[in-house]
Design an enzyme around this catalytic site. Sequence first.
Site, PDB file in Angstrom:
ATOM      1  N   ARG A  78       0.824  -1.233   0.000  1.00 28.55           N
ATOM      2  CA  ARG A  78       0.000   0.000   0.000  1.00 28.55           C
ATOM      3  C   ARG A  78       0.848   1.269   0.000  1.00 28.55           C
ATOM      4  NH1 ARG A  78      -3.052  -3.345   3.362  1.00 28.55           N
ATOM      5  NH2 ARG A  78      -4.900  -4.083   2.282  1.00 28.55           N
ATOM      6  N   LYS A 131       3.087  12.133 -10.121  1.00 30.79           N
ATOM      7  CA  LYS A 131       2.134  11.346 -10.926  1.00 30.79           C
ATOM      8  C   LYS A 131       2.829  10.076 -11.385  1.00 30.79           C
ATOM      9  CE  LYS A 131      -0.826  14.670 -13.291  1.00 30.79           C
ATOM     10  NZ  LYS A 131      -1.186  15.148 -14.629  1.00 30.79           N
ATOM     11  N   GLU A 142       9.250  19.901 -23.600  1.00 29.71           N
ATOM     12  CA  GLU A 142       8.603  20.126 -22.291  1.00 29.71           C
ATOM     13  C   GLU A 142       9.145  21.427 -21.673  1.00 29.71           C
ATOM     14  OE1 GLU A 142       6.030  18.535 -21.107  1.00 29.71           O
ATOM     15  OE2 GLU A 142       6.068  16.473 -21.836  1.00 29.71           O
ATOM     16  N   LYS A 174       7.543  24.051 -12.018  1.00 28.61           N
ATOM     17  CA  LYS A 174       6.616  22.925 -11.829  1.00 28.61           C
ATOM     18  C   LYS A 174       6.427  22.634 -10.338  1.00 28.61           C
ATOM     19  CE  LYS A 174       5.358  18.279 -13.283  1.00 28.61           C
ATOM     20  NZ  LYS A 174       5.584  17.117 -14.136  1.00 28.61           N
ATOM     21  N   GLU A 213      -4.219  18.240  -9.239  1.00 31.83           N
ATOM     22  CA  GLU A 213      -4.678  18.742 -10.541  1.00 31.83           C
ATOM     23  C   GLU A 213      -6.158  19.136 -10.525  1.00 31.83           C
ATOM     24  OE1 GLU A 213      -2.791  16.823 -13.945  1.00 31.83           O
ATOM     25  OE2 GLU A 213      -4.556  17.331 -15.131  1.00 31.83           O
ATOM     26  N   ARG A 236      -2.781  23.187 -11.793  1.00 32.78           N
ATOM     27  CA  ARG A 236      -1.869  22.176 -12.354  1.00 32.78           C
ATOM     28  C   ARG A 236      -2.253  21.762 -13.772  1.00 32.78           C
ATOM     29  NH1 ARG A 236       0.752  16.741  -9.477  1.00 32.78           N
ATOM     30  NH2 ARG A 236       1.988  16.190 -11.305  1.00 32.78           N
ATOM     31  N   ASN A 270      -0.685  20.814 -18.728  1.00 32.89           N
ATOM     32  CA  ASN A 270      -1.109  20.002 -19.878  1.00 32.89           C
ATOM     33  C   ASN A 270      -1.111  20.793 -21.180  1.00 32.89           C
ATOM     34  OD1 ASN A 270      -1.550  17.688 -18.318  1.00 32.89           O
ATOM     35  ND2 ASN A 270      -3.540  18.465 -17.670  1.00 32.89           N
ATOM     36  N   HIS A 291      -0.861  19.182 -24.639  1.00 38.75           N
ATOM     37  CA  HIS A 291      -1.090  17.743 -24.498  1.00 38.75           C
ATOM     38  C   HIS A 291      -2.412  17.277 -25.103  1.00 38.75           C
ATOM     39  CE1 HIS A 291       2.379  18.012 -21.960  1.00 38.75           C
ATOM     40  NE2 HIS A 291       2.373  16.722 -21.711  1.00 38.75           N
ATOM     41  N   HIS A 300      -1.522  14.431 -27.339  1.00 40.07           N
ATOM     42  CA  HIS A 300      -1.836  13.026 -27.070  1.00 40.07           C
ATOM     43  C   HIS A 300      -2.548  12.383 -28.246  1.00 40.07           C
ATOM     44  CE1 HIS A 300      -1.531  13.056 -22.395  1.00 40.07           C
ATOM     45  NE2 HIS A 300      -0.434  12.603 -22.963  1.00 40.07           N
ATOM     46  N   HIS A 308       6.680  11.295 -27.180  1.00 39.16           N
ATOM     47  CA  HIS A 308       5.772  12.116 -26.371  1.00 39.16           C
ATOM     48  C   HIS A 308       6.092  13.616 -26.502  1.00 39.16           C
ATOM     49  CE1 HIS A 308       3.170  13.156 -23.024  1.00 39.16           C
ATOM     50  NE2 HIS A 308       4.160  13.893 -22.537  1.00 39.16           N
TER      51      HIS A 308
HETATM   52  N1  NAD Z   1       4.499  11.461 -14.686  1.00 41.17           N
HETATM   53  C1  NAD Z   1       4.482  12.556 -15.399  1.00 41.17           C
HETATM   54  O1  NAD Z   1       4.154  13.627 -14.903  1.00 41.17           O
HETATM   55  C2  NAD Z   1       4.910  12.520 -16.844  1.00 41.17           C
HETATM   56  C3  NAD Z   1       5.128  13.700 -17.536  1.00 41.17           C
HETATM   57  C4  NAD Z   1       5.571  13.644 -18.854  1.00 41.17           C
HETATM   58  C5  NAD Z   1       5.781  12.413 -19.461  1.00 41.17           C
HETATM   59  N2  NAD Z   1       5.537  11.263 -18.760  1.00 41.17           N
HETATM   60  C6  NAD Z   1       5.749   9.954 -19.399  1.00 41.17           C
HETATM   61  O2  NAD Z   1       7.115   9.819 -19.753  1.00 41.17           O
HETATM   62  C7  NAD Z   1       7.211   8.839 -20.793  1.00 41.17           C
HETATM   63  C8  NAD Z   1       8.248   9.275 -21.807  1.00 41.17           C
HETATM   64  O3  NAD Z   1       9.488   9.367 -21.157  1.00 41.17           O
HETATM   65  P1  NAD Z   1      10.870   9.450 -21.954  1.00 41.17           P
HETATM   66  O4  NAD Z   1      10.763  10.434 -23.047  1.00 41.17           O
HETATM   67  O5  NAD Z   1      11.922   9.624 -20.939  1.00 41.17           O
HETATM   68  O6  NAD Z   1      10.957   8.042 -22.708  1.00 41.17           O
HETATM   69  P2  NAD Z   1      11.517   6.620 -22.260  1.00 41.17           P
HETATM   70  O7  NAD Z   1      11.402   6.408 -20.809  1.00 41.17           O
HETATM   71  O8  NAD Z   1      10.887   5.624 -23.159  1.00 41.17           O
HETATM   72  O9  NAD Z   1      13.066   6.717 -22.627  1.00 41.17           O
HETATM   73  C9  NAD Z   1      13.447   6.908 -23.956  1.00 41.17           C
HETATM   74  C10 NAD Z   1      14.496   5.900 -24.423  1.00 41.17           C
HETATM   75  O10 NAD Z   1      15.761   6.294 -23.930  1.00 41.17           O
HETATM   76  C11 NAD Z   1      16.410   5.218 -23.251  1.00 41.17           C
HETATM   77  N3  NAD Z   1      17.212   5.877 -22.219  1.00 41.17           N
HETATM   78  C12 NAD Z   1      16.816   6.393 -21.039  1.00 41.17           C
HETATM   79  N4  NAD Z   1      17.822   7.061 -20.457  1.00 41.17           N
HETATM   80  C13 NAD Z   1      18.896   6.930 -21.276  1.00 41.17           C
HETATM   81  C14 NAD Z   1      20.234   7.417 -21.229  1.00 41.17           C
HETATM   82  N5  NAD Z   1      20.659   8.195 -20.228  1.00 41.17           N
HETATM   83  N6  NAD Z   1      21.066   7.094 -22.238  1.00 41.17           N
HETATM   84  C15 NAD Z   1      20.628   6.356 -23.300  1.00 41.17           C
HETATM   85  N7  NAD Z   1      19.378   5.885 -23.412  1.00 41.17           N
HETATM   86  C16 NAD Z   1      18.519   6.179 -22.412  1.00 41.17           C
HETATM   87  C17 NAD Z   1      15.283   4.350 -22.779  1.00 41.17           C
HETATM   88  O11 NAD Z   1      15.693   3.013 -22.591  1.00 41.17           O
HETATM   89  C18 NAD Z   1      14.287   4.468 -23.930  1.00 41.17           C
HETATM   90  O12 NAD Z   1      14.639   3.621 -24.968  1.00 41.17           O
HETATM   91  C19 NAD Z   1       5.817   8.696 -21.374  1.00 41.17           C
HETATM   92  O13 NAD Z   1       5.322   7.417 -21.042  1.00 41.17           O
HETATM   93  C20 NAD Z   1       5.013   9.782 -20.684  1.00 41.17           C
HETATM   94  O14 NAD Z   1       3.659   9.414 -20.472  1.00 41.17           O
HETATM   95  C21 NAD Z   1       5.121  11.292 -17.480  1.00 41.17           C
END
Ligand code: NAD
Length: 354
Positions: A106, A128, A170, A205, A215, A219, A223, A226, A230, A242
Site C-alpha cells: 500500500r 504522478k 517540455e 513545476k 490537478e 496544475r 497540460n 497535451h 496526445h 511524447h
Molecule cells: N508522470 C508525469 O508527470 C509525466 C510527464 C511527462 C511524461 N511522462 C511519461 O514519460 C514517458 C516518456 O518518457 P521518456 O521520453 O523519458 O521516454 P523513455 O522512458 O521511453 O526513454 C526513452 C528511451 O531512452 C532510453 N534511455 C533512457 N535514459 C537513457 C540514457 N541516459 N542514455 C541512453 N538511453 C537512455 C530508454 O531506454 C528508452 O529507450 C511517457 O510514457 C510519458 O507518459 C510522465
Amino acid sequence: MRLATPSGFATEVILVEHPDRALLPEGAWTLVGDLRLRDAWTRAGLPEPSHALWVAVPEEEKKLRTVVPWLEHWARVPLHRDVTVVALGGGVMTDLTGLAASLYLRGVAWQVWPTTLLAMADAALGGKTGADLAAGKNLVGTFHPPRRLVACTSFLEGLPLRHMENGRWELVKTALIQGAMGWAMEMLQEGPVKIAWVERALAFKAGVVHRDPREAGERRLLNLGHTLGHALEAASGYQLLHGEAVGLGLLGSCLLAEEQGLKPFPPALLDLLARRLAPLAPLVAAWGDCLPLLARDKKAKQASGHTEDAPATEIHCILPRPGEPAIQRVLPSQAWESPHAKLQLLLHRENVRA
Ligand SMILES: NC(=O)c1ccc[n+]([C@@H]2O[C@H](COP(=O)([O-])OP(=O)(O)OC[C@H]3O[C@@H](n4cnc5c(N)ncnc54)[C@H](O)[C@@H]3O)[C@@H](O)[C@H]2O)c1
C-alpha cells in the site's frame, strides 16, 4: 545543487553533474533500473543492491502487466515497509516504478533518478505515476511523490539526439505556460540544452504542483500542448515521441488561442516552432484520425443534448498567451479542426522552404 522548492514540498530536488552515492537512501533500498544505464551506474561507482531489477521497458509495455513481476519479486525477497525503491531511467521507467512503489504494501517510499531530458525536466517531478490501458495512455496511476529527485546530467551523455530534442519540448511548454516568449525563443534556437533551463522548469513545476497537487485547477496548465499532442501521438501509432507530439500540440495551441480571439503571437515565434517541427510533418495524422482520439482525452466529457451516434465532446483546453500566463477554457473538440489544418500548412510551408 539542491533546488529551492516551496516549504513543505514532498520531494527534495537535486541537480548534479555526476551521481553521488551519498544521495542514495540511507536505510534498506532496492533499485529498478533501465538496463541501458547499468554500465553507466557501475562506472559511476554506484552500489547495486542485491535485489535490484535491471529491465528494458519500451513505451508499448508501459502496462500494469510489466510491474506485476516486480511486485512479486519484492514480496518473495521479501522487502518490508521500510524499504525505499530507487527508480532509474526515462519517463516510462519512472512512471512505472513510482506506480509499483505506490502499490507495494500500500505504498513504500521511493527516489527518482531520471536519465532522459524529458524525465529530468518534467516526468520525474510532481508525483504522478502511471501505466497505459488499451483505451489510452496513463489511464491508470496514482499520486505518490518521490522523497528525492536526483537528476545527474552526466547520464545524458549516452542519450540519442532525438530523445534530447524530445525533452526540449517540455521546456518550451513551460515557457509558453508562463507567457515567457523570450525564453521560448531562446530555447527554440539551434544549440545545446542548458541546465539552467531545466532548473527553471523544475522550479516552476514544483510551485504549481505544491499549490495544486491533485490537478484540481492550476496544475492543469501543465497540460498545455497535451490535448492535441496526445491525439497526434496515439494517431501516429506512437511513432511520434511524447515530447515531439507535445511540440506539435504547442504550435496547435498557439493557433487555437489566436482563433479564440486571444492576443496574437510574434510571427517569429510561430516560424521558429514550425521550423523545428517541420521534419515531423509526415507523422502528423489526418484530422479524421485525431478527432475520435481527442474525444477520448482524460479531461473530455460528453456534451449534453447529443445522441450516442453523434457525440459532441467538450475538452478542457489550455490556451497560451504572449506575455501572460496561459488560461484554461472548455471547448468543443471540433474547435481543434482549423488549428490542426493550419499546423499542417505551416509545417508544409517550412518543408517547401527548406
Ligand atoms: N508522470 C508525469 O508527470 C509525466 C510527464 C511527462 C511524461 N511522462 C511519461 O514519460 C514517458 C516518456 O518518457 P521518456 O521520453 O523519458 O521516454 P523513455 O522512458 O521511453 O526513454 C526513452 C528511451 O531512452 C532510453 N534511455 C533512457 N535514459 C537513457 C540514457 N541516459 N542514455 C541512453 N538511453 C537512455 C530508454 O531506454 C528508452 O529507450 C511517457 O510514457 C510519458 O507518459 C510522465
